[in-house]
Write a protein that holds these residues in place. Sequence first.
Motif, PDB file in Angstrom:
ATOM      1  N   SER A   1      57.818  40.695  55.684  1.00 28.72           N
ATOM      2  CA  SER A   1      58.073  41.110  54.391  1.00 28.72           C
ATOM      3  C   SER A   1      57.222  39.906  54.127  1.00 28.72           C
ATOM      4  CB  SER A   1      58.532  41.363  53.908  1.00 28.72           C
ATOM      5  OG  SER A   1      59.866  40.015  53.661  1.00 28.72           O
ATOM      6  N   LEU A   2      56.373  39.342  53.269  1.00 29.56           N
ATOM      7  CA  LEU A   2      55.653  38.827  51.851  1.00 29.56           C
ATOM      8  C   LEU A   2      56.435  37.468  51.638  1.00 29.56           C
ATOM      9  CD1 LEU A   2      52.713  40.965  51.089  1.00 29.56           C
ATOM     10  CD2 LEU A   2      52.661  39.438  53.089  1.00 29.56           C
ATOM     11  N   LYS A   3      55.857  36.875  51.450  1.00 34.32           N
ATOM     12  CA  LYS A   3      56.806  35.653  50.887  1.00 34.32           C
ATOM     13  C   LYS A   3      57.044  35.451  49.322  1.00 34.32           C
ATOM     14  CE  LYS A   3      58.526  30.677  51.902  1.00 34.32           C
ATOM     15  NZ  LYS A   3      58.141  28.977  52.043  1.00 34.32           N
ATOM     16  N   ARG A   4      57.921  35.335  48.758  1.00 34.16           N
ATOM     17  CA  ARG A   4      57.487  34.716  46.948  1.00 34.16           C
ATOM     18  C   ARG A   4      57.295  33.381  46.463  1.00 34.16           C
ATOM     19  NH1 ARG A   4      57.999  39.396  44.314  1.00 34.16           N
ATOM     20  NH2 ARG A   4      59.404  41.496  45.100  1.00 34.16           N
ATOM     21  N   ASP A   5      56.220  33.046  46.572  1.00 32.46           N
ATOM     22  CA  ASP A   5      55.552  31.877  46.020  1.00 32.46           C
ATOM     23  C   ASP A   5      55.040  31.485  45.174  1.00 32.46           C
ATOM     24  OD1 ASP A   5      56.859  28.950  47.698  1.00 32.46           O
ATOM     25  OD2 ASP A   5      55.942  29.595  49.468  1.00 32.46           O
ATOM     26  N   VAL A   6      54.671  32.786  43.845  1.00 34.56           N
ATOM     27  CA  VAL A   6      53.888  32.381  43.419  1.00 34.56           C
ATOM     28  C   VAL A   6      54.723  32.654  41.757  1.00 34.56           C
ATOM     29  CG1 VAL A   6      51.371  33.223  41.812  1.00 34.56           C
ATOM     30  CG2 VAL A   6      52.364  33.504  44.411  1.00 34.56           C
ATOM     31  N   GLY A   7      54.872  31.342  41.160  1.00 32.71           N
ATOM     32  CA  GLY A   7      55.499  31.155  39.916  1.00 32.71           C
ATOM     33  C   GLY A   7      54.261  32.161  38.643  1.00 32.71           C
ATOM     34  N   LEU A   8      54.702  31.739  37.737  1.00 25.45           N
ATOM     35  CA  LEU A   8      54.156  32.011  36.092  1.00 25.45           C
ATOM     36  C   LEU A   8      52.664  31.379  36.597  1.00 25.45           C
ATOM     37  CD1 LEU A   8      54.043  33.498  33.472  1.00 25.45           C
ATOM     38  CD2 LEU A   8      55.063  31.689  32.581  1.00 25.45           C
ATOM     39  N   PHE A   9      52.437  30.581  36.103  1.00 20.06           N
ATOM     40  CA  PHE A   9      51.133  29.665  36.027  1.00 20.06           C
ATOM     41  C   PHE A   9      50.080  30.199  37.215  1.00 20.06           C
ATOM     42  CE2 PHE A   9      47.259  26.666  36.996  1.00 20.06           C
ATOM     43  CZ  PHE A   9      47.369  27.103  34.787  1.00 20.06           C
ATOM     44  N   GLY A  10      51.154  30.557  38.302  1.00 19.37           N
ATOM     45  CA  GLY A  10      50.372  30.984  39.231  1.00 19.37           C
ATOM     46  C   GLY A  10      49.904  32.293  39.046  1.00 19.37           C
ATOM     47  N   SER A  11      50.369  32.930  38.458  1.00 17.81           N
ATOM     48  CA  SER A  11      50.230  34.532  38.574  1.00 17.81           C
ATOM     49  C   SER A  11      48.935  34.313  37.555  1.00 17.81           C
ATOM     50  CB  SER A  11      51.569  35.033  38.171  1.00 17.81           C
ATOM     51  OG  SER A  11      53.041  35.120  39.007  1.00 17.81           O
ATOM     52  N   PHE A  12      48.942  33.808  35.919  1.00 16.26           N
ATOM     53  CA  PHE A  12      47.700  33.823  35.486  1.00 16.26           C
ATOM     54  C   PHE A  12      46.596  33.460  35.817  1.00 16.26           C
ATOM     55  CE2 PHE A  12      45.347  30.434  32.663  1.00 16.26           C
ATOM     56  CZ  PHE A  12      45.522  31.856  31.762  1.00 16.26           C
ATOM     57  N   ALA A  13      46.967  31.732  36.966  1.00 12.00           N
ATOM     58  CA  ALA A  13      45.906  31.404  37.416  1.00 12.00           C
ATOM     59  C   ALA A  13      44.474  32.677  38.275  1.00 12.00           C
ATOM     60  CB  ALA A  13      45.961  30.145  38.575  1.00 12.00           C
ATOM     61  N   MET A  14      45.483  33.573  39.368  1.00 11.29           N
ATOM     62  CA  MET A  14      45.332  34.445  39.791  1.00 11.29           C
ATOM     63  C   MET A  14      44.242  35.435  39.306  1.00 11.29           C
ATOM     64  SD  MET A  14      47.505  36.753  42.574  1.00 11.29           S
ATOM     65  CE  MET A  14      48.264  34.699  43.579  1.00 11.29           C
ATOM     66  N   GLY A  15      45.086  36.077  37.913  1.00  8.31           N
ATOM     67  CA  GLY A  15      44.596  37.229  36.981  1.00  8.31           C
ATOM     68  C   GLY A  15      43.175  36.226  36.323  1.00  8.31           C
ATOM     69  N   TYR A  16      43.143  35.091  35.156  1.00  7.50           N
ATOM     70  CA  TYR A  16      42.172  34.590  35.408  1.00  7.50           C
ATOM     71  C   TYR A  16      41.320  34.105  36.089  1.00  7.50           C
ATOM     72  CZ  TYR A  16      39.353  31.762  31.618  1.00  7.50           C
ATOM     73  OH  TYR A  16      37.957  31.160  30.837  1.00  7.50           O
ATOM     74  N   ALA A  17      41.726  33.534  37.171  1.00  7.65           N
ATOM     75  CA  ALA A  17      40.646  32.813  38.187  1.00  7.65           C
ATOM     76  C   ALA A  17      39.889  34.370  38.504  1.00  7.65           C
ATOM     77  CB  ALA A  17      41.174  32.825  39.477  1.00  7.65           C
ATOM     78  N   ASP A  18      39.852  35.439  38.694  1.00  9.27           N
ATOM     79  CA  ASP A  18      39.310  37.249  38.620  1.00  9.27           C
ATOM     80  C   ASP A  18      38.749  37.471  37.650  1.00  9.27           C
ATOM     81  OD1 ASP A  18      38.064  38.149  41.077  1.00  9.27           O
ATOM     82  OD2 ASP A  18      39.856  39.624  41.052  1.00  9.27           O
ATOM     83  N   VAL A  19      39.400  37.232  36.539  1.00 15.12           N
ATOM     84  CA  VAL A  19      38.057  37.926  35.528  1.00 15.12           C
ATOM     85  C   VAL A  19      37.959  36.842  34.537  1.00 15.12           C
ATOM     86  CG1 VAL A  19      38.187  39.457  33.154  1.00 15.12           C
ATOM     87  CG2 VAL A  19      40.118  39.492  35.474  1.00 15.12           C
ATOM     88  N   GLY A  20      37.875  35.109  34.321  1.00 15.06           N
ATOM     89  CA  GLY A  20      37.530  34.548  33.634  1.00 15.06           C
ATOM     90  C   GLY A  20      36.177  33.860  34.430  1.00 15.06           C
ATOM     91  N   ALA A  21      36.545  34.131  35.676  1.00 14.62           N
ATOM     92  CA  ALA A  21      35.372  33.464  36.231  1.00 14.62           C
ATOM     93  C   ALA A  21      33.656  34.026  36.018  1.00 14.62           C
ATOM     94  CB  ALA A  21      35.133  33.518  37.721  1.00 14.62           C
ATOM     95  N   ASP A  22      34.055  35.483  35.578  1.00  9.61           N
ATOM     96  CA  ASP A  22      32.768  36.616  35.744  1.00  9.61           C
ATOM     97  C   ASP A  22      32.098  35.566  34.432  1.00  9.61           C
ATOM     98  OD1 ASP A  22      34.409  37.917  37.577  1.00  9.61           O
ATOM     99  OD2 ASP A  22      34.816  39.175  36.079  1.00  9.61           O
ATOM    100  N   VAL A  23      32.724  35.462  33.458  1.00  6.60           N
ATOM    101  CA  VAL A  23      32.051  34.312  32.196  1.00  6.60           C
ATOM    102  C   VAL A  23      30.439  33.726  32.733  1.00  6.60           C
ATOM    103  CG1 VAL A  23      33.306  32.862  31.841  1.00  6.60           C
ATOM    104  CG2 VAL A  23      31.685  34.298  30.192  1.00  6.60           C
ATOM    105  N   PHE A  24      31.373  33.256  33.586  1.00  9.82           N
ATOM    106  CA  PHE A  24      29.820  31.652  34.844  1.00  9.82           C
ATOM    107  C   PHE A  24      28.478  33.128  34.399  1.00  9.82           C
ATOM    108  CE2 PHE A  24      33.666  29.313  34.510  1.00  9.82           C
ATOM    109  CZ  PHE A  24      32.741  28.328  33.868  1.00  9.82           C
TER     110      PHE A  24
END
Length: 594
Positions: free
Chosen positions: A1-24
């Motif tokens: 199984s996959l390993k649970r290794d991502v916290g709150l800011f990591g989760s936010f960063a994953m969403g923001y990196a994919d969406v927030g980068a689009d403005v560039f």
Amino acid sequence: SLKRDVGLFGSFAMGYADVGADVFISLGLVAAYAAGASPLAFALAAVAYVTTGLVYAELSSTYPHAGGAQVFAARGLNDPLSFAAGWMLLLTYTVNIALFAMASAGYLSRLVPAVSSQVSAGPLELSGIQLTALLMTLGLTAVNVKGIRESSALNEAAVMLGLAVQTILLALGLTSLDPSRLASQLAEFGSPEAGMASYLPWGEVRVQNFLYGTTLAMCSFIGIESIAQAAEEIKKPHRWIPRATVFSVLAVLVYTIGLCLVGLGTVGWRGLAERLESPLSAVAERLPGGTLLTPVVSLAGFAVNLVSANTGVVGVSRVVYSMGKFGLMPRWFSAVHPRFRTPVRTVVVFGLIGALMTLLGGIEEAADVYAFGALLSYVLVNASAILIRRRDRRAYRPWKTPLNLSLGDWELPLVAVAGLASCSAMWALILLLHPVGRGMGTLWLAVGALVYAGYRRAVGLPILGRVSGEGVRPAAYLMDACALYLGDVPPREFGRAVSDALDPRFRVRLVAPLPRGAGAAEEAEVLREALEEAASLVRGARVVEVRVEPGDPEEVAVREAELADLILLVTADRGLARRISSALPGRVSVVGRW
């Protein structure tokens, strides 16, 4: 199984990196068509983004499986539509890798001009941007083979830099833009010039360009599902996924619309359109300290777009891993590396495909296909959310979308209804106005139908039905409890004990047994007042009823057990607790006070 290794800011960063980068990159694309109405285009597209983001927050915390849309469609709809959702996300994420790797290389070329030079390899002519994007993607593939922790750390570092730079840009821009210039720019509704849209024979060019720009604005809001893809790797999915999703939604809205207004008030829509690959650098050049700020913006653009490509590698690998796990694609894809605990085969295969796609170039055409695939999957997610609410009425939902309409024993999520309508409208515009997206997206669906039918026949599974959906279960179900108040502990202590013993998964009835005999009416009133006081102190579990029930404690406990999953006793009488537990083995939880 996959390993649970991502916290709150990591989760936010994953969403923001994919969406927030689009403005560039999307600021220039949207401005080229919507012109001064770009903020309105972003606002309209935001309706689909916000509603779908909230739906993802609910579904991902309730069903914390890797796969996102594919998993939700399997549970809410059926296997063919589940495959379609996953197949379109596969396309979206693979294009995402190439699209943002090229955008990252474009910003890097502002820092290192040699990156944009032509490179010859025998008969093959490549731009330096394409070659750089190719090498970046190969590097990201290697990082993701190593582990989700390393991938998340890269996201977090780049997102912190991006947020800091965008905050500076927004603050400087809002204080130094020219209000009269902004007002004149906002008055220009749609570009008067024909572009790449598939224009309809009716309607003004400006109006059609605005609609085309609105569909391109969706590129700024595609990627919120990235958090859902890592649901199996987030440490506390029931808590962190909703919070990370809501934070991402708010941050993206503020920066996207805010920077759009700053861009119009500084360089104007034509200035943004002329700098498709680096519109924020054009804005930075017009702000105070622009000479120093421009290279910093280019560095942030390089970093944030790089990790957006990284989330593409994470997303596509988890989607295909999940499709293999739930029987929609060969199980070969669901293999997990024994040491790194990553879906190594899907990471390598689709990382390489994304790298090769960078050689195709064409940033606007890539955005075309990107939006087609994502919007179709969003349509299916919102439809699934509505049906799942009815199918899994007893699923425990740690977080629910607001605005729910009660329909008997289930609730209709009005946010999902709005998301379904807005995403369907956006997807229809893609079909009408985007010839590349329409053609390639339809072809991709047709190929997927053949792949799906061929695979299901080969492994002996029905083409229709919900075989995969039966394997998708919520993390927890709602449970009914009955807490018996026997009068031998103070009401306040009883209420606190119920709070400590039961979590939000429980719906609890507070029941006080009342032995038959003289004075029963007066005693019943006293017991009811005690239960009301206790109910006001219960936290976590939801009190659904307060009742005085005739009969001795053992008799009442047996009757209540017919409706409850659990009988909770808070008592100082050890003998009584033992007798009730013996009468209802495995059904009684005792909070002793002796």
